[in-house]
Scaffold this active site. Structure first.
Site, PDB file in Angstrom:
ATOM      1  N   THR A  57       0.861  -1.183   0.000  1.00 53.09           N
ATOM      2  CA  THR A  57       0.000   0.000   0.000  1.00 53.09           C
ATOM      3  C   THR A  57       0.893   1.227   0.000  1.00 53.09           C
ATOM      4  OG1 THR A  57      -1.645  -1.229   1.245  1.00 53.09           O
ATOM      5  CG2 THR A  57      -1.851   1.183   1.256  1.00 53.09           C
ATOM      6  N   PHE A 107      -6.336  -6.393  -0.666  1.00 51.29           N
ATOM      7  CA  PHE A 107      -7.453  -6.099   0.242  1.00 51.29           C
ATOM      8  C   PHE A 107      -7.671  -7.193   1.280  1.00 51.29           C
ATOM      9  CE2 PHE A 107      -8.364  -4.032  -3.837  1.00 51.29           C
ATOM     10  CZ  PHE A 107      -8.452  -2.712  -3.427  1.00 51.29           C
ATOM     11  N   LEU A 108      -6.737  -8.164   1.360  1.00 53.04           N
ATOM     12  CA  LEU A 108      -6.981  -9.269   2.295  1.00 53.04           C
ATOM     13  C   LEU A 108      -7.003  -8.774   3.739  1.00 53.04           C
ATOM     14  CD1 LEU A 108      -4.260 -10.184   4.043  1.00 53.04           C
ATOM     15  CD2 LEU A 108      -3.556 -11.083   1.849  1.00 53.04           C
ATOM     16  N   LYS A 156      -7.075   1.793  -2.958  1.00 46.25           N
ATOM     17  CA  LYS A 156      -6.707   1.122  -1.706  1.00 46.25           C
ATOM     18  C   LYS A 156      -6.893   2.064  -0.506  1.00 46.25           C
ATOM     19  CE  LYS A 156      -5.037  -1.625   1.292  1.00 46.25           C
ATOM     20  NZ  LYS A 156      -5.765  -2.762   1.795  1.00 46.25           N
ATOM     21  N   LEU A 160     -20.408  -2.152  11.119  1.00 47.25           N
ATOM     22  CA  LEU A 160     -21.271  -1.240  11.881  1.00 47.25           C
ATOM     23  C   LEU A 160     -21.357  -1.694  13.336  1.00 47.25           C
ATOM     24  CD1 LEU A 160     -24.390  -0.316   9.671  1.00 47.25           C
ATOM     25  CD2 LEU A 160     -22.501   1.157  10.377  1.00 47.25           C
ATOM     26  N   GLY A 215     -17.824  -0.579  19.221  1.00 51.38           N
ATOM     27  CA  GLY A 215     -16.817  -1.234  20.059  1.00 51.38           C
ATOM     28  C   GLY A 215     -15.721  -0.263  20.427  1.00 51.38           C
ATOM     29  N   CYS A 237      -3.101  -1.287   9.261  1.00 51.52           N
ATOM     30  CA  CYS A 237      -3.502  -0.641   8.002  1.00 51.52           C
ATOM     31  C   CYS A 237      -4.301   0.651   8.154  1.00 51.52           C
ATOM     32  CB  CYS A 237      -4.291  -1.624   7.154  1.00 51.52           C
ATOM     33  SG  CYS A 237      -3.224  -2.904   6.479  1.00 51.52           S
ATOM     34  N   LYS A 247      -2.385   3.794   9.594  1.00 49.52           N
ATOM     35  CA  LYS A 247      -1.267   4.227   8.745  1.00 49.52           C
ATOM     36  C   LYS A 247      -1.779   4.723   7.396  1.00 49.52           C
ATOM     37  CE  LYS A 247       0.676   0.251   6.368  1.00 49.52           C
ATOM     38  NZ  LYS A 247       0.443   0.556   4.969  1.00 49.52           N
ATOM     39  N   LYS A 287      -7.189  -7.911  16.514  1.00 51.39           N
ATOM     40  CA  LYS A 287      -8.403  -8.610  16.085  1.00 51.39           C
ATOM     41  C   LYS A 287      -8.220 -10.101  16.337  1.00 51.39           C
ATOM     42  CE  LYS A 287      -9.173  -9.110  11.553  1.00 51.39           C
ATOM     43  NZ  LYS A 287      -9.150  -8.911  10.100  1.00 51.39           N
TER      44      LYS A 287
HETATM   45  N1  NAD Z   1      -1.087  -7.259   6.495  1.00 52.80           N
HETATM   46  C1  NAD Z   1      -2.220  -7.029   5.868  1.00 52.80           C
HETATM   47  O1  NAD Z   1      -3.284  -7.498   6.241  1.00 52.80           O
HETATM   48  C2  NAD Z   1      -2.227  -6.168   4.605  1.00 52.80           C
HETATM   49  C3  NAD Z   1      -3.424  -6.051   3.868  1.00 52.80           C
HETATM   50  C4  NAD Z   1      -3.420  -5.265   2.724  1.00 52.80           C
HETATM   51  C5  NAD Z   1      -2.276  -4.581   2.347  1.00 52.80           C
HETATM   52  N2  NAD Z   1      -1.148  -4.699   3.111  1.00 52.80           N
HETATM   53  C6  NAD Z   1       0.042  -3.960   2.669  1.00 52.80           C
HETATM   54  O2  NAD Z   1       1.013  -4.892   2.243  1.00 52.80           O
HETATM   55  C7  NAD Z   1       2.326  -4.399   2.556  1.00 52.80           C
HETATM   56  C8  NAD Z   1       3.064  -5.430   3.399  1.00 52.80           C
HETATM   57  O3  NAD Z   1       2.369  -5.574   4.622  1.00 52.80           O
HETATM   58  P1  NAD Z   1       2.718  -6.752   5.659  1.00 52.80           P
HETATM   59  O4  NAD Z   1       1.761  -6.651   6.762  1.00 52.80           O
HETATM   60  O5  NAD Z   1       2.856  -8.039   4.891  1.00 52.80           O
HETATM   61  O6  NAD Z   1       4.183  -6.254   6.115  1.00 52.80           O
HETATM   62  P2  NAD Z   1       5.315  -7.092   6.852  1.00 52.80           P
HETATM   63  O7  NAD Z   1       6.215  -6.082   7.450  1.00 52.80           O
HETATM   64  O8  NAD Z   1       4.708  -8.159   7.703  1.00 52.80           O
HETATM   65  O9  NAD Z   1       6.072  -7.871   5.669  1.00 52.80           O
HETATM   66  C9  NAD Z   1       6.917  -7.211   4.754  1.00 52.80           C
HETATM   67  C10 NAD Z   1       8.048  -8.159   4.319  1.00 52.80           C
HETATM   68  O10 NAD Z   1       8.868  -7.494   3.357  1.00 52.80           O
HETATM   69  C11 NAD Z   1      10.228  -7.882   3.560  1.00 52.80           C
HETATM   70  N3  NAD Z   1      11.142  -6.896   2.954  1.00 52.80           N
HETATM   71  C12 NAD Z   1      11.443  -5.663   3.389  1.00 52.80           C
HETATM   72  N4  NAD Z   1      12.315  -5.060   2.546  1.00 52.80           N
HETATM   73  C13 NAD Z   1      12.568  -5.937   1.551  1.00 52.80           C
HETATM   74  C14 NAD Z   1      13.384  -5.903   0.374  1.00 52.80           C
HETATM   75  N5  NAD Z   1      14.101  -4.834   0.054  1.00 52.80           N
HETATM   76  N6  NAD Z   1      13.392  -6.992  -0.420  1.00 52.80           N
HETATM   77  C15 NAD Z   1      12.662  -8.071  -0.132  1.00 52.80           C
HETATM   78  N7  NAD Z   1      11.860  -8.167   0.971  1.00 52.80           N
HETATM   79  C16 NAD Z   1      11.823  -7.108   1.794  1.00 52.80           C
HETATM   80  C17 NAD Z   1      10.327  -7.943   5.087  1.00 52.80           C
HETATM   81  O11 NAD Z   1      11.415  -8.725   5.480  1.00 52.80           O
HETATM   82  C18 NAD Z   1       8.977  -8.557   5.466  1.00 52.80           C
HETATM   83  O12 NAD Z   1       9.080  -9.978   5.479  1.00 52.80           O
HETATM   84  C19 NAD Z   1       2.136  -3.054   3.277  1.00 52.80           C
HETATM   85  O13 NAD Z   1       2.255  -2.015   2.344  1.00 52.80           O
HETATM   86  C20 NAD Z   1       0.699  -3.156   3.783  1.00 52.80           C
HETATM   87  O14 NAD Z   1       0.105  -1.907   3.936  1.00 52.80           O
HETATM   88  C21 NAD Z   1      -1.080  -5.488   4.207  1.00 52.80           C
END
Ligand code: NAD
Length: 433
Positions: free
Chosen positions: A69, A107-108, A177, A223, A226, A233, A236, A297
């Site tokens: 994101t 969107f997961l 997003k 809705l 709580g 997410c 941020k 959650k």
């Molecule tokens: N977690 C969610 O539910 C969710 C849902 C939708 C969108 N997102 C978006 O997805 C993105 C990742 O979220 P997340 O929760 O998985 O983050 P996270 O921090 O759990 O995972 C990110 C991974 O990227 C790796 N990484 C960092 N720099 C790197 C590089 N240069 N090369 C290769 N790997 C590298 C890290 O080691 C880590 O394993 C964010 O932008 C977040 O906003 C997350």
């Protein structure tokens, strides 16, 4: 990870160059945490983009897909950094290397990631050229047509035959997003605001939400009043959207309010505890408060921006002792927040033992089946603040608890001495008469 590797079709490595050079489509899914200014920290994205550029050669046309994101305009930044990576590695021949950048926001939801990935509500693909979109359409075809064999442990929803695909420009996909998360956060904030008014006027918020949610324009989900949202997410992404808006000279008052409403909602627990203890002529200082749930959650041990942390911190600051039980997040809490003086417990019963009040913070399903009578008996004072409206108020009261939920006003109003309610009046309000 071990299971997926054993089944084939996927390899895991910490070395970027090989897989990037061999792949036609490369997804970037690195973290984009907030900086203190609210701006998204793009250092991981930048480093990944440069490394991908350095790994590319001219054997094929590649699509680099941004799944992280990222603020609007980051697609262009990724393109520039990939080109820099290519130039550094291939100063003379770099211009022959062909690639395009696409945006495919994720969107997961944590806790249901596999289901959300296999059976998504929609797939958003943003790119500047038709050729790039075509590569991604082909890649996603089995998901779009739902032509893959559904895993035994996660059957396909009966009504799902086709997943809608929204194709847009790069910028629109990035904006979708942020707009989706902002909308959901505002919707939860709205439910909480209405619940707070409900408490004051004597209306039952869950009933009000059911009544408005059935309007197809509104919808029933998100809705539930709580303690507000948490997690990695919403906070941020709203901060980042506000930052982008400010960069373009726009102040989004609605989104600022959504953050503020959420902050205030977490404090509600403290007020409710103070109120309940005061009714019994006690102050919070020196009391033992048991928290049920730490994760932001259920079904996850993720503590990022979890309401439990702020609640525990505030209670400790105010001189209370805090005990807590969570089915899986205790280790993460102990490890990541060593300064937080929480007494971790092995079970809900252990947490409730000798406590002055119980606060339900995370709506784990197993908490819904607790023996409330048993819990009430082992507490010093059987006060229950149900921060997620998980329990039936009447059942909790019959179990011996002095119960209060969010936007469920009977006890709060009457205990304030404003109205003295008879049992008959209570039953009438609950719809029994
Ligand atoms: N977690 C969610 O539910 C969710 C849902 C939708 C969108 N997102 C978006 O997805 C993105 C990742 O979220 P997340 O929760 O998985 O983050 P996270 O921090 O759990 O995972 C990110 C991974 O990227 C790796 N990484 C960092 N720099 C790197 C590089 N240069 N090369 C290769 N790997 C590298 C890290 O080691 C880590 O394993 C964010 O932008 C977040 O906003 C997350």
């Amino acid at each position: 990870m071990r299971l997926a590797t054993a089944r084939g079709g996927i390899d895991f490595t910490t070395e970027l160059a090989g897989p990037a050079a061999e792949s036609e489509v490369i997804f970037i899914a690195v973290g984009t945490p907030p900086l203190p200014t609210g701006e998204a920290n793009l250092c991981h994205l930048e480093s990944a983009a440069r490394s991908i550029g350095a790994a590319m050669d001219d054997r094929m046309f590649r699509v680099v897909v941004n799944k992280s994101t990222v603020p609007v305009g980051s697609g262009n930044l990724v393109g520039t950094l990939i080109r820099e990576g290519i130039r550094d590695r291939h100063p003379r021949t770099g211009t022959r290397i062909r690639f395009a950048v696409a945006s495919n926001p994720e969107f997961l939801r944590e806790g249901s990631a596999i289901a959300d990935s296999l059976y998504p509500d929609r797939i958003v693909l943003g790119a500047e050229e038709e050729r790039t979109l075509q590569v991604l359409r082909e890649l996603y075809q089995p998901l779009v047509a739902q032509s893959f064999e559904a895993p035994v442990f996660l059957p396909r929803p009966a009504a799902l035959t086709q997943v809608p695909v929204v194709t847009t420009t790069l910028t629109s996909a990035e904006m979708i997003k942020y707009a989706a998360n902002a909308f959901l956060a505002v919707k939860i904030g709205f439910a909480n605001e209405v619940a707070n008014v409900c408490e004051r006027v004597g209306a039952e918020a869950p009933e009000v939400m059911a009544g408005i949610g059935l309007d197809a324009r509104i919808g029933t989900r998100f809705l539930s009043p709580g303690l507000g949202w948490g997690g990695s997410c919403f906070g941020k992404d709203i901060q980042s959207l506000l930052h982008t808006a400010r960069e373009y000279g726009y102040q989004s008052r609605l989104l600022e309010a959504a953050l503020e409403v959420n902050r205030a909602q977490r404090q509600l627990v403290i007020h409710k505890l103070q109120e309940k203890l005061q009714e019994k002529l006690f102050i919070l200082k020196g009391r033992t408060i048991a928290l049920l749930g730490l994760a932001f959650k259920p079904e996850t041990d993720d503590l990022r921006d979890a309401p439990s942390l702020q609640i525990a911190e505030r209670l400790i600051q105010m001189g209370a002792r805090v005990k807590a039980y969570d089915p899986i997040a205790i280790e993460a809490c102990r490890e990541n927040y060593p300064a937080l003086r929480i007494q971790y417990c092995a079970s809900a019963e252990d947490a409730a033992q000798d406590a002055d009040a119980l606060v339900l913070v995370t709506e784990w399903q197993q908490f819904a089946h607790l023996d409330l009578g048993g819990l009430a008996k082992c507490m010093t004072r059987a006060i229950l603040v149900d921060g997620r409206n998980l329990f039936d108020p009447e059942a909790a009261r019959q179990a011996g608890f002095d119960y209060c939920g969010i936007g469920r006003p009977q006890r709060a109003a009457w205990n304030n001495g404003m109205v003295v309610a008879s049992h008959a009046a209570l039953a009438w309000l609950d719809g029994d008469l």
